[in-house]
Motif scaffolding. Structure first.
Motif, mmCIF file in Angstrom:
data_model
loop_
_atom_site.group_PDB
_atom_site.id
_atom_site.type_symbol
_atom_site.label_atom_id
_atom_site.label_comp_id
_atom_site.label_asym_id
_atom_site.label_seq_id
_atom_site.Cartn_x
_atom_site.Cartn_y
_atom_site.Cartn_z
ATOM 1 N N ASP A 1 17.685 34.095 31.830
ATOM 2 C CA ASP A 1 18.033 35.268 31.034
ATOM 3 C C ASP A 1 17.953 34.953 29.544
ATOM 4 O OD1 ASP A 1 19.119 37.539 29.915
ATOM 5 O OD2 ASP A 1 21.167 37.105 30.557
ATOM 6 N N PHE B 101 18.455 36.805 27.061
ATOM 7 C CA PHE B 101 19.534 37.442 26.309
ATOM 8 C C PHE B 101 20.813 36.607 26.365
ATOM 9 C CE2 PHE B 101 16.691 40.875 27.666
ATOM 10 C CZ PHE B 101 16.280 41.305 26.415
ATOM 11 N N SER C 94 20.695 33.255 26.609
ATOM 12 C CA SER C 94 20.437 31.924 26.070
ATOM 13 C C SER C 94 20.001 31.925 24.607
ATOM 14 C CB SER C 94 19.394 31.206 26.920
ATOM 15 O OG SER C 94 18.219 31.964 27.011
ATOM 16 N N LEU C 95 19.613 33.070 24.072
ATOM 17 C CA LEU C 95 19.246 33.157 22.653
ATOM 18 C C LEU C 95 20.353 33.870 21.895
ATOM 19 C CD1 LEU C 95 15.486 34.185 22.954
ATOM 20 C CD2 LEU C 95 16.427 31.897 22.603
ATOM 21 N N ASN C 96 20.736 33.290 20.775
ATOM 22 C CA ASN C 96 21.781 33.878 19.944
ATOM 23 C C ASN C 96 21.193 35.035 19.148
ATOM 24 O OD1 ASN C 96 23.714 34.475 18.009
ATOM 25 N ND2 ASN C 96 24.316 32.345 17.729
ATOM 26 N N PRO C 97 21.658 36.266 19.362
ATOM 27 C CA PRO C 97 21.074 37.422 18.671
ATOM 28 C C PRO C 97 21.342 37.433 17.164
ATOM 29 C CG PRO C 97 22.997 38.088 19.938
ATOM 30 C CD PRO C 97 22.729 36.650 20.277
ATOM 31 N N VAL C 98 22.227 36.581 16.699
ATOM 32 C CA VAL C 98 22.507 36.487 15.260
ATOM 33 C C VAL C 98 21.343 35.809 14.537
ATOM 34 C CG1 VAL C 98 24.050 35.428 13.563
ATOM 35 C CG2 VAL C 98 24.996 36.485 15.620
ATOM 36 N N HIS C 99 20.631 34.933 15.260
ATOM 37 C CA HIS C 99 19.519 34.190 14.652
ATOM 38 C C HIS C 99 18.197 34.913 14.883
ATOM 39 C CE1 HIS C 99 22.050 30.819 13.700
ATOM 40 N NE2 HIS C 99 22.420 30.691 14.955
ATOM 41 N N THR C 100 17.266 34.682 13.980
ATOM 42 C CA THR C 100 15.926 35.272 14.091
ATOM 43 C C THR C 100 15.080 34.484 15.097
ATOM 44 O OG1 THR C 100 15.018 33.872 12.345
ATOM 45 C CG2 THR C 100 16.008 35.983 11.659
ATOM 46 N N ILE C 101 13.978 35.075 15.510
ATOM 47 C CA ILE C 101 13.018 34.376 16.363
ATOM 48 C C ILE C 101 12.497 33.142 15.626
ATOM 49 C CG2 ILE C 101 10.734 34.538 17.440
ATOM 50 C CD1 ILE C 101 12.942 35.986 18.979
ATOM 51 N N HIS D 278 14.858 30.296 16.171
ATOM 52 C CA HIS D 278 14.813 29.739 17.529
ATOM 53 C C HIS D 278 13.569 28.885 17.760
ATOM 54 C CE1 HIS D 278 18.402 31.589 19.124
ATOM 55 N NE2 HIS D 278 18.030 32.764 18.639
#
Length: 143
Positions: free
Chosen positions: A101, A103, A105-112, A115
């Motif tokens: 998933d 969503f 595992s990636l922190n939505p506060v940070h940009t692509i 990451h």
């Protein structure tokens, strides 16, 4: 043609977690007698219902958790010896978890950008000044 070289060997892996004193058994077995071999060029998917020990097993392989019992070899060497000889960072470069998933595992506060750039910086895979162009090249490649 597939290689016979065993990259990762897991034999009789067990992980127990302690429970409180008030419970009949003060241990909960999260992983019970798991064995497999991963050969060069192969992919391995571990599937099972929620709570079956998939993530716990992956956390043991990535050295987040210690195993209770069993043997784990990486490239023919016990992982503790491999890490002692090559370093934790080198092991972490080669053995990583991939979550189902994005969503979760990636922190939505940070940009692509963040990451993609962060592992390049952490693992010293590029000169700091070259990272922005590498990230943009990777993103452009996907489009």
């Amino acid at each position: 043609m597939q290689s016979n070289e065993v990259i990762l060997s897991v034999k009789n892996l067990v992980k127990d977690f302690p429970l409180g004193q008030s419970v009949k058994s003060n241990l909960m077995r999260a992983v019970n007698d798991v064995s497999f071999e991963l050969r060069k060029g192969e992919a391995l998917a571990i599937v099972g219902e929620s709570g079956s020990g998939k993530s716990t097993g992956a956390r043991i392989l990535t050295q987040i958790y210690d195993k209770t019992a069993g043997d784990i070899h990486f490239k023919g060497v016990p992982i503790n010896e491999y890490i002692e000889q090559n370093g934790q960072l080198e092991y972490a470069r080669q053995v990583q978890m991939i979550f189902q998933d994005p969503f979760g595992s990636l922190n939505p506060v940070h940009t692509i950008y963040h990451h993609i750039a962060r592992p390049l910086m952490i693992h010293n895979r590029a000169d700091k000044k070259a990272i922005p162009q590498l990230v943009y090249d990777l993103l452009d490649w996907w489009v």
